[in-house]
Motif scaffolding. Structure first.
Motif, mmCIF file in Angstrom:
data_model
loop_
_atom_site.group_PDB
_atom_site.id
_atom_site.type_symbol
_atom_site.label_atom_id
_atom_site.label_comp_id
_atom_site.label_asym_id
_atom_site.label_seq_id
_atom_site.Cartn_x
_atom_site.Cartn_y
_atom_site.Cartn_z
ATOM 1 N N PRO A 1 0.786 -1.241 0.000
ATOM 2 C CA PRO A 1 0.000 0.000 0.000
ATOM 3 C C PRO A 1 0.820 1.293 0.000
ATOM 4 N N MET A 2 2.136 1.194 -0.105
ATOM 5 C CA MET A 2 2.996 2.368 0.033
ATOM 6 C C MET A 2 2.651 3.498 -0.932
ATOM 7 N N TYR A 3 2.258 3.185 -2.150
ATOM 8 C CA TYR A 3 1.930 4.206 -3.146
ATOM 9 C C TYR A 3 0.423 4.277 -3.438
ATOM 10 N N ASP A 4 -0.394 3.901 -2.480
ATOM 11 C CA ASP A 4 -1.843 4.031 -2.694
ATOM 12 C C ASP A 4 -2.236 5.496 -2.844
ATOM 13 N N LEU A 5 -1.463 6.387 -2.230
ATOM 14 C CA LEU A 5 -1.637 7.831 -2.375
ATOM 15 C C LEU A 5 -0.249 8.443 -2.450
ATOM 16 N N ILE A 6 0.014 9.172 -3.521
ATOM 17 C CA ILE A 6 1.321 9.794 -3.737
ATOM 18 C C ILE A 6 1.113 11.283 -3.972
ATOM 19 N N LEU A 7 1.874 12.089 -3.263
ATOM 20 C CA LEU A 7 1.949 13.522 -3.545
ATOM 21 C C LEU A 7 3.319 13.759 -4.179
ATOM 22 N N VAL A 8 3.331 14.322 -5.360
ATOM 23 C CA VAL A 8 4.567 14.525 -6.119
ATOM 24 C C VAL A 8 5.110 15.919 -5.815
ATOM 25 N N THR A 9 6.366 15.974 -5.383
ATOM 26 C CA THR A 9 7.006 17.269 -5.132
ATOM 27 C C THR A 9 7.717 17.750 -6.391
ATOM 28 N N ASP A 10 8.112 19.002 -6.364
ATOM 29 C CA ASP A 10 8.814 19.556 -7.524
ATOM 30 C C ASP A 10 10.329 19.350 -7.457
ATOM 31 N N TRP A 11 10.802 18.456 -6.576
ATOM 32 C CA TRP A 11 12.239 18.182 -6.550
ATOM 33 C C TRP A 11 12.668 17.648 -7.915
ATOM 34 N N ASN A 12 13.516 18.396 -8.595
ATOM 35 C CA ASN A 12 14.084 17.996 -9.893
ATOM 36 C C ASN A 12 12.982 17.630 -10.895
ATOM 37 N N TYR A 13 11.854 18.296 -10.779
ATOM 38 C CA TYR A 13 10.688 17.992 -11.603
ATOM 39 C C TYR A 13 9.879 19.261 -11.812
ATOM 40 N N PRO A 14 9.352 19.533 -12.965
ATOM 41 C CA PRO A 14 9.270 18.661 -14.136
ATOM 42 C C PRO A 14 10.480 18.731 -15.067
ATOM 43 N N LYS A 15 11.325 19.720 -14.915
ATOM 44 C CA LYS A 15 12.532 19.795 -15.760
ATOM 45 C C LYS A 15 13.685 19.190 -14.981
ATOM 46 N N ALA A 16 13.952 17.920 -15.223
ATOM 47 C CA ALA A 16 14.935 17.176 -14.441
ATOM 48 C C ALA A 16 16.354 17.375 -14.939
ATOM 49 N N GLU A 17 17.261 17.500 -13.973
ATOM 50 C CA GLU A 17 18.693 17.515 -14.252
ATOM 51 C C GLU A 17 19.212 16.100 -14.006
ATOM 52 N N SER A 18 19.864 15.537 -15.001
ATOM 53 C CA SER A 18 20.333 14.164 -14.941
ATOM 54 C C SER A 18 21.146 13.901 -13.667
ATOM 55 N N GLY A 19 20.784 12.801 -12.980
ATOM 56 C CA GLY A 19 21.536 12.353 -11.815
ATOM 57 C C GLY A 19 21.207 13.042 -10.504
ATOM 58 N N LYS A 20 20.297 14.019 -10.500
ATOM 59 C CA LYS A 20 20.003 14.792 -9.291
ATOM 60 C C LYS A 20 18.868 14.217 -8.453
ATOM 61 N N GLY A 21 18.401 13.029 -8.790
ATOM 62 C CA GLY A 21 17.395 12.373 -7.969
ATOM 63 C C GLY A 21 16.015 12.400 -8.582
ATOM 64 N N SER A 22 15.283 11.332 -8.333
ATOM 65 C CA SER A 22 13.956 11.178 -8.915
ATOM 66 C C SER A 22 12.978 10.651 -7.883
ATOM 67 N N ALA A 23 11.698 10.805 -8.188
ATOM 68 C CA ALA A 23 10.606 10.239 -7.391
ATOM 69 C C ALA A 23 10.678 10.668 -5.931
ATOM 70 N N ILE A 24 10.851 11.952 -5.681
ATOM 71 C CA ILE A 24 10.785 12.453 -4.310
ATOM 72 C C ILE A 24 9.318 12.763 -4.023
ATOM 73 N N PHE A 25 8.678 11.771 -3.431
ATOM 74 C CA PHE A 25 7.243 11.803 -3.180
ATOM 75 C C PHE A 25 6.966 11.971 -1.685
ATOM 76 N N ILE A 26 5.725 12.267 -1.396
ATOM 77 C CA ILE A 26 5.171 12.125 -0.054
ATOM 78 C C ILE A 26 4.224 10.945 -0.177
ATOM 79 N N HIS A 27 4.423 9.908 0.638
ATOM 80 C CA HIS A 27 3.633 8.688 0.497
ATOM 81 C C HIS A 27 3.456 7.995 1.839
ATOM 82 N N GLN A 28 2.794 6.869 1.826
ATOM 83 C CA GLN A 28 2.556 6.084 3.042
ATOM 84 C C GLN A 28 3.833 5.353 3.431
ATOM 85 N N TRP A 29 4.106 5.300 4.737
ATOM 86 C CA TRP A 29 5.307 4.577 5.172
ATOM 87 C C TRP A 29 5.075 3.077 5.190
#
Length: 164
Positions: free
Chosen positions: A102-130
């Motif tokens: 159930p970890m991703y049953d609800l995901i809040l997407v942050t703007d960390w390196n998104y939507p214009k991503a810089e290669s290698g700077k990290g991906s999928a920095i979400f707020i989600h269920q632990w």
């Protein structure tokens, strides 16, 4: 800082004059986020999108979009769609958005390196269920299911995740 901000402290998160237990990345906090380091990036992050499992919960907020069986999130540094939602089949490195747990049953997407991503700077920095209390994430910020739903339902368009 405004009243609708989520403020991460060393021991909890503050939001709407309440304290919420949360977990962060296994690599702790960082000011120099890199793909795969397991760290949670410091900074002021806007919350841009929400996704949810419609087969597991009612739509938590009107702006949340359902997660489909083909939805993935690219963590393929160097690819044009790095750190964005992609659809299967997708040959490059990615993370499943529709998980068995159930970890991703609800995901809040942050703007960390998104939507214009810089290669290698990290991906999928979400707020989600632990996974469970105290269990670290791969770099996200995570909450109990009840707290995550409360937070999502009380966000405003001005809400930010502040990590010092």
């Amino acid at each position: 800082m405004n009243a609708c901000d989520l403020v991460l402290t060393p021991t909890h998160l503050r939001f709407m004059n309440r304290r919420f237990a949360c977990t962060i990345g296994r690599g702790g906090l960082t000011g120099n986020k890199q793909e795969g380091d397991g760290a949670t990036p410091r900074g002021v992050h806007r919350i841009l999108e929400a996704y949810f499992r419609a087969d597991r919960m009612a739509q938590p907020v009107p702006w949340a979009r359902p997660i489909g069986p083909q939805d993935l999130w690219s963590d393929a540094s160097g690819e044009a769609d790095y750190n964005s939602r992609v659809r299967a089949p997708y040959a490059s490195s990615h993370e499943q958005m529709r998980r068995a747990d159930p970890m991703y049953d609800l995901i809040l997407v942050t703007d960390w390196n998104y939507p214009k991503a810089e290669s290698g700077k990290g991906s999928a920095i979400f707020i989600h269920q632990w996974r469970r209390p105290g269990w670290p994430t791969a770099g996200c910020v995570a909450f109990s299911r009840t707290d995550l739903r409360f937070i999502a339902q009380h966000l405003s368009p001005r809400s930010r995740l502040i990590i010092r």
